[in-house]
Design an enzyme around this catalytic site. Sequence first.
Site, short mmCIF file in Angstrom:
data_model
loop_
_atom_site.label_atom_id
_atom_site.label_comp_id
_atom_site.label_asym_id
_atom_site.label_seq_id
_atom_site.Cartn_x
_atom_site.Cartn_y
_atom_site.Cartn_z
N ARG A 1 0.91 -1.22 0.52
CA ARG A 1 -0.10 0.18 0.35
C ARG A 1 0.89 1.47 -0.07
O ARG A 1 1.77 1.55 0.95
CB ARG A 1 -0.74 -0.03 1.40
CG ARG A 1 -1.93 -1.21 1.25
CD ARG A 1 -3.17 -1.19 0.19
NE ARG A 1 -3.20 -0.41 -0.12
CZ ARG A 1 -4.79 0.41 -0.62
NH1 ARG A 1 -4.82 -0.67 -1.73
NH2 ARG A 1 -5.24 1.27 -1.25
N HIS B 1 12.47 -2.98 -2.62
CA HIS B 1 11.96 -2.71 -4.15
C HIS B 1 12.67 -3.85 -4.92
O HIS B 1 14.29 -3.49 -4.70
CB HIS B 1 12.31 -0.66 -4.27
CG HIS B 1 11.21 -0.64 -5.97
ND1 HIS B 1 9.99 -0.81 -5.76
CD2 HIS B 1 12.00 -0.60 -6.86
CE1 HIS B 1 9.81 -0.68 -7.32
NE2 HIS B 1 10.92 -0.76 -7.47
N1 NHR Z 1 4.91 4.66 0.48
C1 NHR Z 1 5.66 6.06 0.09
N2 NHR Z 1 4.84 7.34 0.25
N3 NHR Z 1 6.83 6.13 -0.54
C2 NHR Z 1 7.59 4.59 -1.22
O1 NHR Z 1 8.56 5.13 -1.50
C3 NHR Z 1 6.86 3.29 -0.30
C4 NHR Z 1 5.26 3.25 0.36
C5 NHR Z 1 4.68 2.39 -0.31
C6 NHR Z 1 5.31 1.48 -0.29
C7 NHR Z 1 6.24 -0.36 -1.60
C8 NHR Z 1 6.42 -0.50 -2.95
C9 NHR Z 1 7.83 -0.82 -3.61
O2 NHR Z 1 9.13 -1.45 -3.09
C10 NHR Z 1 6.47 1.68 -1.03
C11 NHR Z 1 7.09 2.08 -0.95
C12 NHR Z 1 2.42 -0.22 -3.29
C13 NHR Z 1 2.05 -0.02 -4.37
C14 NHR Z 1 1.43 0.82 -4.76
O3 NHR Z 1 0.99 0.79 -6.15
C15 NHR Z 1 3.97 0.69 -5.12
C16 NHR Z 1 4.61 0.67 -4.52
C17 NHR Z 1 5.11 0.14 -3.44
C18 NHR Z 1 3.80 -0.99 -2.99
N4 NHR Z 1 0.45 -0.33 -4.51
C19 NHR Z 1 -1.40 -0.14 -4.77
C20 NHR Z 1 -2.00 1.36 -3.96
O4 NHR Z 1 -2.83 2.04 -4.23
C21 NHR Z 1 -2.01 -1.53 -4.63
C22 NHR Z 1 -1.52 -2.48 -5.16
C23 NHR Z 1 -2.07 -3.61 -4.94
O5 NHR Z 1 -2.53 -3.73 -3.14
O6 NHR Z 1 -1.64 -4.86 -4.96
O7 NHR Z 1 -1.70 1.56 -2.87
O8 NHR Z 1 7.16 -1.02 -4.95
C1 GAR Z 2 9.70 -8.82 -2.74
O1 GAR Z 2 10.40 -9.22 -3.87
C2 GAR Z 2 9.84 -7.08 -2.29
O2 GAR Z 2 10.76 -7.10 -3.18
C3 GAR Z 2 8.67 -7.21 -3.13
O3 GAR Z 2 7.70 -8.02 -2.73
C4 GAR Z 2 8.03 -9.23 -2.62
C5 GAR Z 2 7.47 -9.52 -1.28
O4 GAR Z 2 8.13 -10.47 -0.82
N1 GAR Z 2 7.59 -5.52 -3.39
C6 GAR Z 2 7.27 -4.97 -3.77
O5 GAR Z 2 7.35 -5.09 -4.74
C7 GAR Z 2 6.88 -3.58 -3.10
N2 GAR Z 2 5.96 -3.20 -3.78
P1 GAR Z 2 7.99 -10.96 0.46
O6 GAR Z 2 6.71 -11.11 0.93
O7 GAR Z 2 8.24 -12.87 0.09
O8 GAR Z 2 9.02 -10.77 1.18
#
Ligand code: NHR
Ligand code: GAR
Length: 207
Positions: free
Chosen positions: A84, A102
Amino acid sequence: MSIVVLISGRGSNMQALLDAGLPVSAVISNRGAAKGLALAAAQAVPTSVLEHRDYARREDFDAALAAEIDRFGPRLVVLAGFMRILSPAFVARYAGRLVNIHPSLLPAFTGLDTHRRALEAGVKLHGCTVHFVTAELDHGPIVIQAAVPVRAGDTVETLAARVIRQEHVVYPRAVRWFLEGRLAVERGVVRVADHATEAQWVFADEA
Ligand code: NHR
Ligand code: GAR
């Protein structure tokens, strides 16, 4: 001096942190179905679930999440496959003590579906990045990266498997550095104090 880990799914990075002996005081998921919850519970780590669908607005979910985190008073909040996007208010509350892993070599391939996009782009190196979380998605200061080769015939699955092995190497290292008070961020660049033997990068030319 503990950490709270936020997950959404499998929890293998969470497990790597536990295996490294890091002080995880709680694991919180936005999905009750997350497999990592059972893993944590089996190791006597407190777990809680806040279903994001139960909240009308993103900010409401984030406020409830912050309240739950703060019950444990952690020094660091660790996103481990947490899916999220977090609001600016949430990020500000934990500024400088919120990290994410990431699955790409940032700043390439921010956002979701990184392994498929890396294959489509034809990059020859891929990997993962641990970074401080800022309001701009996947743009915070970089703590450590691991690079792996992209091999002919790779699929999303084979590439993801190669990357996640390195996630499990670099994430515990980054969290330990933080807890040891060795990370400093200067003009957006992260440095580690006294790391004669441990680098802020890993090359893994293996299966
Ligand atoms: N929040 C902020 N403010 N900044 C970052 O750098 C964040 C964050 C929250 C999560 C992890 C992330 C990644 O490593 C992360 C980094 C979810 C989405 C997304 O689009 C994007 C990036 C990351 C995690 N989520 C959708 C949403 O509407 C939902 C997708 C789903 O539920 O499958 O939140 O890439
Ligand atoms: C990992 O590859 C992590 O880097 C990625 O999801 C996987 C989680 O695996 N994270 C994202 O894509 C965040 N947007 P895990 O639940 O086994 O740690």
